[in-house]
Design an enzyme around this catalytic site. Sequence first.
Site, short mmCIF file in Angstrom:
data_model
loop_
_atom_site.label_atom_id
_atom_site.label_comp_id
_atom_site.label_asym_id
_atom_site.label_seq_id
_atom_site.Cartn_x
_atom_site.Cartn_y
_atom_site.Cartn_z
N CYS A 1 1.89 -8.69 -20.19
CA CYS A 1 3.23 -9.19 -20.51
C CYS A 1 4.17 -9.01 -19.34
O CYS A 1 4.18 -7.95 -18.72
CB CYS A 1 3.84 -8.42 -21.67
SG CYS A 1 2.89 -8.51 -23.15
N ARG B 1 5.43 -19.96 -28.92
CA ARG B 1 5.45 -18.52 -29.18
C ARG B 1 6.70 -17.90 -28.55
O ARG B 1 7.22 -16.89 -29.01
CB ARG B 1 4.19 -17.88 -28.59
CG ARG B 1 4.06 -16.41 -28.89
CD ARG B 1 2.73 -15.84 -28.42
NE ARG B 1 2.44 -14.61 -29.10
CZ ARG B 1 2.81 -13.41 -28.66
NH1 ARG B 1 3.47 -13.29 -27.53
NH2 ARG B 1 2.54 -12.34 -29.36
P1 XMP Z 1 -2.57 -5.55 -24.72
O1 XMP Z 1 -1.76 -4.50 -24.03
O2 XMP Z 1 -3.44 -5.00 -25.78
O3 XMP Z 1 -1.49 -6.49 -25.44
O4 XMP Z 1 -3.32 -6.39 -23.75
C1 XMP Z 1 -1.82 -7.59 -26.24
C2 XMP Z 1 -0.58 -8.16 -26.90
O5 XMP Z 1 0.33 -8.67 -25.90
C3 XMP Z 1 1.12 -9.71 -26.47
N1 XMP Z 1 1.06 -10.85 -25.56
C4 XMP Z 1 2.02 -11.15 -24.68
N2 XMP Z 1 3.23 -10.61 -24.49
N3 XMP Z 1 3.59 -12.14 -22.73
C5 XMP Z 1 4.04 -11.13 -23.50
O6 XMP Z 1 5.16 -10.66 -23.32
C6 XMP Z 1 2.39 -12.74 -22.88
O7 XMP Z 1 2.03 -13.66 -22.14
C7 XMP Z 1 1.56 -12.22 -23.91
N4 XMP Z 1 0.36 -12.60 -24.37
C8 XMP Z 1 0.07 -11.71 -25.37
C9 XMP Z 1 0.52 -10.04 -27.83
O8 XMP Z 1 1.37 -9.48 -28.80
C10 XMP Z 1 -0.84 -9.38 -27.76
O9 XMP Z 1 -1.34 -9.05 -29.03
#
Ligand code: XMP
Length: 493
Positions: free
Chosen positions: A310, A406
């Site tokens: 993120c 999203r």
């Molecule tokens: P981890 O840390 O487990 O996080 O890899 C997965 C979660 O991150 C969120 N997610 C995003 N958040 N930009 C964001 O700010 C993104 O591009 C993005 N893609 C995923 C999502 O909640 C996921 O479950």
Amino acid sequence: MAKDPRPFSSKLEVPEALTFDDVLLRPKESRVEPDDADTATRVSTNVELNVPVLSAAMDTVTEAELAIEMARLGGIGVLHRNMTVEETAEQVERVKRADELVIRDVVTASPGQTVREVDEMMGREGVSGAPVVDEDGTVLGIISGTDIRPYLEVSDRDEVRDAMTSEVITAPEGVTAREALELMYEHKIERVPIVDEDERLVGLVTMQGILARREYDAAARDEEGALRVGVAVGPFEADRAQAADEADADVLFIDCAHAHNRNVVDSARTIKEEVDADVVVGNVGTREAAEAVVDFADGVKVGIGPGSICTTRVVTGAGMPQITAVSEVADVAGPEGVPVIADGGIRYSGDAIKAVAAGADAVMLGSYFAGTKEAPGRVITMNGKRYKQYRGMGSVGAMQSGGGDRYLKEEQEDEEFVPEGVEAATPYKGPLESELHQLVGGMQSGMGYVGAATIPEFKQRSEFVRVSSAGQTEGHPHDVVITDEAPNYKPNE
Ligand code: XMP
């Protein structure tokens, strides 16, 4: 020296928010051995799991293959939504069919087909036997590979009616796995057609299917015995919600980076009214956001910017460190009995159990699972090491293949996306089973240190201590050179 007469700006009287590395669980007297700690939990009003873990709705993490394995092992996978509505329904059906006791979509043969046609059909469909039925679906016999081997002097031009076994052992609807298995042992057969009162075929139970189910005794199953599955649905995607619901998805996850938005909340409420599945709303990160959804949501998902891929916090300047976010939401949702899911930022099993201590009922992970064999995408090799792709759903690549809703962005043809995530690679890890084993085993050990035998007890009994940066350093291996990689620890880069 004279004091500066100007008061500090009240804008700077700010509360502090904490995340995983800022806290540790205070060890307590215990009688609980880690292996005895029970991790059963609820992810939504009507869905209970033996393993409090969800895989993220991301196009490099959860499609049917990983969702099937997650549910077999006791957790739940949440299918991403960078696919058509029809594909969503197909993926849900794949999960639902995976370990079903009674196969409904039975490959059948007709008595007038030739042996060669049936042999080819069974090869194509990947089955080794088929009930033979007439036009009404009445079972006339069963044909399997052993009936059509050349040494039985059956010509491939013969009709099925001459090659099939016509004394078929059938069972009625409602047969249990044990009863079906007994029939199979008694008659030395591997499949039992399920028939209605008029001997018409309604399903098939196979030995292979029964043995596969036995292997997974903690599996997450619905009332019919099919594996459970979650589906991500855009905040305004009523059609996807409808299709997933009709395909029998167990939980719909309203998938929005900032669900504390009036339009999103209104739309989620409408979706909830129109489906049978549970509806979890997310993501949120504050008490007020939780208050806006707890009256109708079956679960609340927490995480504004903690994820490994993120960039929301640096791009938008907004976010909420995850331990504080989870505990604020749990303060509101917990007393209402609405399950809380901590989504993102979990690198180690210790982070996962800290999220539960902060008030989560279950945790969702993306990067932790993206490198597994069952995650979508192929293994790539760079400098002799194996990796898989892992990208944020707000990254340019993911938004190009799915859109930006999203992030509440309209798709515009001639405008560049403003991404909130990055595209990356993550080390290849092999089968999901061993990753999940490490994660859950570490969480159980955390429960042991706190002396809690169940998740609800752990949530109540656990206490945090605040850790200084010296304390954080002390908590990782130090003053040594690691010679062998541990399966559950990677040094901070
Ligand atoms: P981890 O840390 O487990 O996080 O890899 C997965 C979660 O991150 C969120 N997610 C995003 N958040 N930009 C964001 O700010 C993104 O591009 C993005 N893609 C995923 C999502 O909640 C996921 O479950």
